[in-house]
Write a protein that holds these residues in place. Structure first.
Motif, PDB file in Angstrom:
ATOM      1  N   GLY A  52      33.452  45.051 -22.683  1.00  0.00           N
ATOM      2  CA  GLY A  52      32.470  45.330 -23.716  1.00  0.00           C
ATOM      3  C   GLY A  52      31.152  45.764 -23.112  1.00  0.00           C
ATOM      4  N   PHE A  53      30.007  45.213 -23.668  1.00  0.00           N
ATOM      5  CA  PHE A  53      28.665  45.645 -23.275  1.00  0.00           C
ATOM      6  C   PHE A  53      27.946  44.505 -22.575  1.00  0.00           C
ATOM      7  CE2 PHE A  53      29.954  48.240 -26.829  1.00  0.00           C
ATOM      8  CZ  PHE A  53      29.504  49.511 -26.502  1.00  0.00           C
ATOM      9  N   VAL A  54      27.213  44.847 -21.494  1.00  0.00           N
ATOM     10  CA  VAL A  54      26.407  43.859 -20.791  1.00  0.00           C
ATOM     11  C   VAL A  54      25.043  44.473 -20.545  1.00  0.00           C
ATOM     12  CG1 VAL A  54      26.135  42.422 -18.736  1.00  0.00           C
ATOM     13  CG2 VAL A  54      28.431  42.876 -19.654  1.00  0.00           C
ATOM     14  N   ALA A  55      23.949  43.710 -20.916  1.00  0.00           N
ATOM     15  CA  ALA A  55      22.591  44.218 -20.695  1.00  0.00           C
ATOM     16  C   ALA A  55      21.627  43.040 -20.645  1.00  0.00           C
ATOM     17  CB  ALA A  55      22.198  45.184 -21.801  1.00  0.00           C
ATOM     18  N   ASP A  56      20.412  43.302 -20.267  1.00  0.00           N
ATOM     19  CA  ASP A  56      19.343  42.312 -20.365  1.00  0.00           C
ATOM     20  C   ASP A  56      18.683  42.421 -21.734  1.00  0.00           C
ATOM     21  OD1 ASP A  56      17.463  40.360 -19.604  1.00  0.00           O
ATOM     22  OD2 ASP A  56      16.046  41.919 -18.987  1.00  0.00           O
ATOM     23  N   VAL A  57      18.598  43.691 -22.217  1.00  0.00           N
ATOM     24  CA  VAL A  57      18.018  43.929 -23.542  1.00  0.00           C
ATOM     25  C   VAL A  57      18.883  44.966 -24.247  1.00  0.00           C
ATOM     26  CG1 VAL A  57      16.029  44.795 -24.833  1.00  0.00           C
ATOM     27  CG2 VAL A  57      15.677  43.406 -22.775  1.00  0.00           C
ATOM     28  N   ILE A  58      19.204  44.696 -25.520  1.00  0.00           N
ATOM     29  CA  ILE A  58      19.890  45.660 -26.367  1.00  0.00           C
ATOM     30  C   ILE A  58      19.030  45.857 -27.598  1.00  0.00           C
ATOM     31  CG2 ILE A  58      21.941  46.154 -27.734  1.00  0.00           C
ATOM     32  CD1 ILE A  58      23.539  44.382 -25.814  1.00  0.00           C
ATOM     33  N   ARG A  59      18.583  47.089 -27.836  1.00  0.00           N
ATOM     34  CA  ARG A  59      17.641  47.330 -28.922  1.00  0.00           C
ATOM     35  C   ARG A  59      18.299  47.210 -30.289  1.00  0.00           C
ATOM     36  NH1 ARG A  59      13.156  46.370 -26.240  1.00  0.00           N
ATOM     37  NH2 ARG A  59      12.826  47.801 -24.490  1.00  0.00           N
ATOM     38  N   SER A  60      19.492  47.756 -30.429  1.00  0.00           N
ATOM     39  CA  SER A  60      20.210  47.613 -31.708  1.00  0.00           C
ATOM     40  C   SER A  60      21.703  47.728 -31.448  1.00  0.00           C
ATOM     41  CB  SER A  60      19.751  48.667 -32.716  1.00  0.00           C
ATOM     42  OG  SER A  60      20.147  49.957 -32.298  1.00  0.00           O
ATOM     43  N   ASN A 103      17.175  44.164 -31.591  1.00  0.00           N
ATOM     44  CA  ASN A 103      16.255  43.553 -30.644  1.00  0.00           C
ATOM     45  C   ASN A 103      16.853  42.301 -30.029  1.00  0.00           C
ATOM     46  OD1 ASN A 103      14.194  45.481 -31.026  1.00  0.00           O
ATOM     47  ND2 ASN A 103      13.592  44.440 -32.941  1.00  0.00           N
ATOM     48  N   LEU A 104      17.960  42.485 -29.289  1.00  0.00           N
ATOM     49  CA  LEU A 104      18.687  41.393 -28.677  1.00  0.00           C
ATOM     50  C   LEU A 104      18.165  41.183 -27.263  1.00  0.00           C
ATOM     51  CD1 LEU A 104      22.222  42.462 -29.892  1.00  0.00           C
ATOM     52  CD2 LEU A 104      20.590  40.962 -31.029  1.00  0.00           C
ATOM     53  N   ALA A 105      17.428  40.094 -27.040  1.00  0.00           N
ATOM     54  CA  ALA A 105      16.876  39.837 -25.716  1.00  0.00           C
ATOM     55  C   ALA A 105      17.255  38.455 -25.214  1.00  0.00           C
ATOM     56  CB  ALA A 105      15.348  39.977 -25.736  1.00  0.00           C
ATOM     57  N   ALA A 106      17.565  37.528 -26.142  1.00  0.00           N
ATOM     58  CA  ALA A 106      17.937  36.177 -25.724  1.00  0.00           C
ATOM     59  C   ALA A 106      19.322  36.186 -25.110  1.00  0.00           C
ATOM     60  CB  ALA A 106      17.905  35.238 -26.925  1.00  0.00           C
ATOM     61  N   PRO A 107      19.491  35.473 -23.982  1.00  0.00           N
ATOM     62  CA  PRO A 107      20.813  35.466 -23.344  1.00  0.00           C
ATOM     63  C   PRO A 107      21.875  34.882 -24.267  1.00  0.00           C
ATOM     64  CG  PRO A 107      19.113  34.646 -21.846  1.00  0.00           C
ATOM     65  CD  PRO A 107      18.480  34.741 -23.205  1.00  0.00           C
ATOM     66  N   GLY A 108      23.086  35.432 -24.077  1.00  0.00           N
ATOM     67  CA  GLY A 108      24.202  34.920 -24.831  1.00  0.00           C
ATOM     68  C   GLY A 108      25.166  36.004 -25.248  1.00  0.00           C
ATOM     69  N   ALA A 109      26.342  35.521 -25.741  1.00  0.00           N
ATOM     70  CA  ALA A 109      27.351  36.453 -26.229  1.00  0.00           C
ATOM     71  C   ALA A 109      27.053  36.694 -27.696  1.00  0.00           C
ATOM     72  CB  ALA A 109      28.739  35.883 -26.038  1.00  0.00           C
ATOM     73  N   LEU A 110      26.733  37.944 -28.041  1.00  0.00           N
ATOM     74  CA  LEU A 110      26.252  38.254 -29.376  1.00  0.00           C
ATOM     75  C   LEU A 110      27.350  38.659 -30.332  1.00  0.00           C
ATOM     76  CD1 LEU A 110      23.072  40.216 -28.279  1.00  0.00           C
ATOM     77  CD2 LEU A 110      23.299  37.782 -28.799  1.00  0.00           C
ATOM     78  N   ASP A 111      28.361  39.289 -29.806  1.00  0.00           N
ATOM     79  CA  ASP A 111      29.475  39.713 -30.673  1.00  0.00           C
ATOM     80  C   ASP A 111      30.743  39.484 -29.881  1.00  0.00           C
ATOM     81  OD1 ASP A 111      31.078  40.724 -32.628  1.00  0.00           O
ATOM     82  OD2 ASP A 111      30.544  42.823 -32.297  1.00  0.00           O
ATOM     83  N   VAL A 112      31.604  38.596 -30.402  1.00  0.00           N
ATOM     84  CA  VAL A 112      32.827  38.248 -29.682  1.00  0.00           C
ATOM     85  C   VAL A 112      34.001  38.458 -30.617  1.00  0.00           C
ATOM     86  CG1 VAL A 112      34.115  36.442 -28.507  1.00  0.00           C
ATOM     87  CG2 VAL A 112      31.621  36.555 -28.264  1.00  0.00           C
ATOM     88  N   ALA A 113      34.981  39.184 -30.119  1.00  0.00           N
ATOM     89  CA  ALA A 113      36.228  39.365 -30.851  1.00  0.00           C
ATOM     90  C   ALA A 113      37.348  39.321 -29.828  1.00  0.00           C
ATOM     91  CB  ALA A 113      36.231  40.680 -31.604  1.00  0.00           C
ATOM     92  N   THR A 114      37.947  38.119 -29.676  1.00  0.00           N
ATOM     93  CA  THR A 114      38.947  37.879 -28.631  1.00  0.00           C
ATOM     94  C   THR A 114      38.328  38.180 -27.262  1.00  0.00           C
ATOM     95  OG1 THR A 114      40.592  38.597 -30.258  1.00  0.00           O
ATOM     96  CG2 THR A 114      41.385  38.199 -28.032  1.00  0.00           C
ATOM     97  N   TYR A 165      36.831  41.062 -26.381  1.00  0.00           N
ATOM     98  CA  TYR A 165      35.699  41.991 -26.509  1.00  0.00           C
ATOM     99  C   TYR A 165      34.443  41.185 -26.777  1.00  0.00           C
ATOM    100  CZ  TYR A 165      32.472  45.266 -28.762  1.00  0.00           C
ATOM    101  OH  TYR A 165      31.364  45.988 -29.098  1.00  0.00           O
ATOM    102  N   ARG A 166      33.366  41.515 -26.038  1.00  0.00           N
ATOM    103  CA  ARG A 166      32.127  40.804 -26.281  1.00  0.00           C
ATOM    104  C   ARG A 166      30.928  41.648 -25.889  1.00  0.00           C
ATOM    105  NH1 ARG A 166      33.796  35.730 -23.239  1.00  0.00           N
ATOM    106  NH2 ARG A 166      35.706  36.430 -24.247  1.00  0.00           N
ATOM    107  N   VAL A 167      29.811  41.411 -26.581  1.00  0.00           N
ATOM    108  CA  VAL A 167      28.527  42.027 -26.268  1.00  0.00           C
ATOM    109  C   VAL A 167      27.669  40.927 -25.686  1.00  0.00           C
ATOM    110  CG1 VAL A 167      26.518  43.239 -27.157  1.00  0.00           C
ATOM    111  CG2 VAL A 167      28.783  43.687 -28.107  1.00  0.00           C
ATOM    112  N   THR A 168      27.217  41.080 -24.418  1.00  0.00           N
ATOM    113  CA  THR A 168      26.559  39.996 -23.689  1.00  0.00           C
ATOM    114  C   THR A 168      25.172  40.404 -23.252  1.00  0.00           C
ATOM    115  OG1 THR A 168      28.707  39.274 -22.843  1.00  0.00           O
ATOM    116  CG2 THR A 168      26.736  38.456 -21.699  1.00  0.00           C
ATOM    117  N   VAL A 169      24.184  39.504 -23.504  1.00  0.00           N
ATOM    118  CA  VAL A 169      22.832  39.662 -22.981  1.00  0.00           C
ATOM    119  C   VAL A 169      22.639  38.608 -21.905  1.00  0.00           C
ATOM    120  CG1 VAL A 169      20.364  39.510 -23.491  1.00  0.00           C
ATOM    121  CG2 VAL A 169      21.925  40.609 -25.114  1.00  0.00           C
TER     122      VAL A 169
END
Length: 794
Positions: free
Chosen positions: A757-765, A776-787, A789-793
């Motif tokens: 999936g996606f890995v970043a320090d900051v994801i704007r949208s 405006n995703l800046a806090a660490p953590g897995a923001l979207d998880v589907a099995t 697949y995950r979006v991670t800050v």
């Protein structure tokens, strides 16, 4: 020659003294020379008791060669020759024209020997000894009457000629001072021997042994009583005087020695059509003393037998008869006046060629001729190869001509190289004009081998274009295998060449270009053609402004090692590689590259690339092709109506920190990785399968420190692929310290337990169709998880 009547031999009843006249030699046949309206035959030569052969002319040259330096004045050396009138009639007539010429600039008197080579030849008959030492005024070129039975042995006299044709002799001759048969009998149709030195060969040898100076052209001329101050044969200081060069002071015919033949009267008995007893008016004759003066009927051609009778002092009982044949025919010798072609020829080249047809026979040539202009293969010495390649390049059909004896006409025709590529550009050719008499003229000529002009320039046929060998911006035009008309041009300097390999494939090579040079390929599509150019390898060896080769499909390698501003190519079908070198005029200059369909190709550029566009870039052989850039502006895989999707199946590696403006793929980005040191602007993909896009890192980060550089991906979007119903985001990684807007759809969540999936320090949208919408995703953590697949800050 027809059988001659036997001398009359009447046997008287009473005893008497034998006839006072005896036939020593039969009269020779006569061939009318060019422009001749008649001839004088010396009948007394029938009784020449001194001649060794029948009716042969004796000529002597009185020279200024001093045979006795101890005696005051010049003790003139004399050279005497017996000519072969009966064996080489045209050559002897030609030679005697210069001996007897009434034109002070057209005879041998006061000409000098301009060439002397030890153990080879002494040559003269070319240049006057006084004033500007200009060439003797010459007549028509002479038919070559060489025969191996008359070899170039020591002591013979032979006609000189140019190296361009056997039929180019005019006034110049040479004495053979050695046995030159192995050489001169076997080149340029053989050199015609027309006489033998009977007296004065010692004079010839002595002249050749003299010191020599370069007076005319490149030949060394013998000189006597001359002191060369600098001992340099190439400089003339002082210029040798007329007495210091060896000249012919008097060229003259020696009268025959007829013995005691007083009281003989002559008459013409008959003039018959040759080989018959039918009277002919082609030739008429009149007896004047011991000669018969013949006159040829103007414009008529043919042959007659002239029967003459000699009656001695004893009257009818003292009679002999003889006959000789007179041939009055045209004789067409062709020579190319100009062929207009360059030394290097390319497919499609054209020029106007002229051929001069001279009538070196006595009769008028009336009828039509066909002319075929042919490029015939020659060897490196310029000699024709009879079994070599022949290429017809022009023609003249059924041209009516009327050429009187001694006259000439000049015909012109357009000659054009065939529009086909040359398979072997190492071969050399010469333009030959084959002149074939037709209509009423056919079969009337004296010789059948005259009608080929061999003296066109030497040519090499190459598949070149651009500027080469004094030619500027010359195009190369040819018809390809399916009928399309292809043209290559190169402007602004440099030249290109196509080479054809054994399999019939074409390689393109270009060199000598500059930053203002433009390479262009155009196609005029034929009804049977595909409008494309098939190439194997392309080597652009020098810096170039633009290579407009969008109609060229390549299945080998492409190297633009000097760099270029613009490159257009067609389909690239590998395995192969496309390499662009550094642009030396300015390292900041960037290239724009446009391709069609690409498969199994690596790409590397040492110069900045403003944009690289292709319909698709596929890996059909599993070789993990790589697109390596020094810097990249835009990468655009567009797809097309006739393409399944427009996929990108190659790794992309950008080695400088300059930002990549955009990456666009109409289809799927598959089984590959994008790695950049710098930022990436907009990324728009139809879909991404088992692939990675990393900015500022080389692998999926797990902690913030895994980002080597603080880099940004401005936006990432999955657009979908028309007609494709499968998942669009599958087992793929996208990572940068900052990612702007993310838009995805059709994510396949399961990946066998491996996170993607996606890995970043900051994801704007972030927007996943059918899933989470975040900003405006800046806090660490897995923001979207589907099995998996995950979006991670981080």
């Amino acid at each position: 020659m027809t059988p001659r009547p036997s001398p009359a031999r009447l046997e008287p009843l009473e005893a008497r003294i034998a006839p006072a006249i005896v036939l020593q030699h039969p009269l020779p046949d006569l061939v009318a020379g060019p422009g001749k309206t008649g001839a004088v035959v010396d009948l007394s030569e029938m009784f020449d008791i001194a001649a060794t052969s029948p009716n042969r002319t004796i000529v002597e040259f009185v020279t200024n060669f001093d045979t006795d330096a101890n005696t005051p004045g010049i003790q003139a050396g004399v050279i005497r020759m017996e000519l072969l009138d009966d064996l080489v009639p045209l050559t002897v007539q030609n030679f005697l024209t210069y001996v007897n010429s009434k034109n002070a600039k057209g005879d041998y008197d006061n000409t000098f020997f301009h060439r002397a080579e030890t153990n080879f030849v002494l040559q003269g008959g070319g240049f006057n000894s006084e004033g500007t030492r200009d060439h003797v005024t010459t007549g028509l070129e002479l038919h070559n009457e060489f025969s191996p039975t008359r070899s170039n042995l020591r002591g013979t006299i032979t006609m000189a000629k140019t190296g361009l044709s056997p039929n180019t002799a005019t006034s110049e001759f040479f004495f053979n001072v050695a046995d030159n048969s192995a050489n001169l009998d076997n080149q340029n149709g053989g050199f015609t021997v027309f006489g033998n030195v009977t007296q004065g060969m010692d004079i010839v040898d002595a002249i050749v042994a003299l010191p020599r100076q370069r007076i005319i052209g490149s030949f060394l001329a013998p000189v006597q009583n001359y002191v060369d101050p600098d001992n340099n044969t190439a400089t003339l200081n002082p210029v040798p005087t007329a007495d210091q060069i060896i000249r012919i002071t008097d060229a003259r015919v020696v009268p025959p020695n007829v013995g005691n033949t007083t009281g003989i009267t002559y008459s013409i008995q008959n003039i018959f059509q040759a080989g018959t007893t039918t009277a002919s008016t082609l030739v008429t004759g009149k007896i004047q003393g011991a000669s018969v003066n013949l006159a040829y009927k103007p414009g008529a051609t043919g042959a007659v037998d002239v029967v003459v009778k000699a009656v001695g002092p004893d009257g009818p009982l003292d009679t002999i008869s003889d006959s000789f044949r007179v041939t009055v025919q045209p004789n067409l010798i062709a020579s190319i006046g100009s062929d207009g072609l360059a030394g290097f020829l390319t497919a499609g080249d054209a020029a106007t060629a002229t051929v001069k047809i001279s009538n070196s026979g006595g009769g008028a040539a009336r009828g039509t001729v066909d002319v075929r202009f042919i490029l015939q293969e020659i060897n490196t010495s310029g000699d024709l190869l009879p079994a070599g390649a022949k290429i017809q390049v022009g023609a003249i059909d059924d041209r009516a001509i009327v050429i009187n004896g001694g006259g000439a006409v000049t015909l012109a025709a357009r000659v054009q190289m065939p529009t086909a590529l040359v398979l072997d550009p190492s071969k050399l050719y010469r333009l030959v004009a084959e002149v074939q008499p037709s209509n009423a003229l056919a079969g009337q000529e004296l010789f059948s081998d005259d009608n080929v002009a061999l003296n066109g320039n030497g040519h090499q046929i190459v598949n070149r274009f651009g500027a080469f060998n004094t030619r500027t911006n010359v195009p190369l035009t040819y018809i390809d295998a399916d009928g399309d008309r292809v043209t290559f041009t190169l402007t602004g300097g440099g030249f290109g060449a196509l080479t054809v390999d054994g399999a019939g494939k074409l390689d393109l090579n270009v060199s000598g270009t500059t930053a203002t040079s433009n390479l262009i390929a155009r196609v005029t599509k034929a009804a049977t053609g595909d409008g494309r150019i098939d190439l194997n390898d392309i080597n652009l060896g020098s810096v170039l402004n633009a290579a407009a080769l969008g109609l060229a499909d390549v299945d080998g390698f492409v190297a633009a090692s000097g760099g270029l501003r613009s490159l257009q190519l067609g389909d690239l079908t590998g395995p192969g590689s496309l390499v662009v070198g550094a642009f030396l005029p300015s390292s900041a200059t960037s290239a724009t590259i446009n391709l069609r369909r690409v498969s199994d190709y690596d790409f590397e550029s040492l110069m900045p690339v403003a944009s690289l566009t292709a319909i698709e870039w596929l890996d059909t052989g599993g070789l993990d092709e790589t697109l390596s850039f020094h810097s990249l502006g835009r990468l655009n895989i567009t797809g097309a109506k006739n393409v399944a999707r427009g996929d990108l199946q190659a790794n992309v590696n950008v080695t400088s920190s300059a930002a990549v403006a955009s990456i666009t793929v109409a289809g799927l980005f598959q089984n590959s990785t994008v790695t950049t040191i710098g930022n990436i602007g907009a990324i728009a993909l139809g879909g991404i399968h088992s692939s990675n896009i990393f900015a500022g890192t080389s692998a999926r980060p797990t902690v913030l420190g895994d980002f080597v550089d603080d880099r940004t991906i401005s936006s990432f979007v999955i657009r979908g692929v028309a007609g494709f119903t499968g998942d669009l985001f599958v087992d793929s990684q996208v990572a940068a310290q900052t990612i702007g807007a993310i838009g995805v759809q059709k994510v396949a969540p399961a990946n066998g337990g491996t996170a993607f999936g996606f890995v970043a320090d900051v994801i704007r949208s972030y927007n996943r169709v059918g899933g989470a919408r975040l900003a405006n995703l800046a806090a660490p953590g897995a923001l979207d998880v589907a099995t998996d697949y995950r979006v991670t800050v981080l």
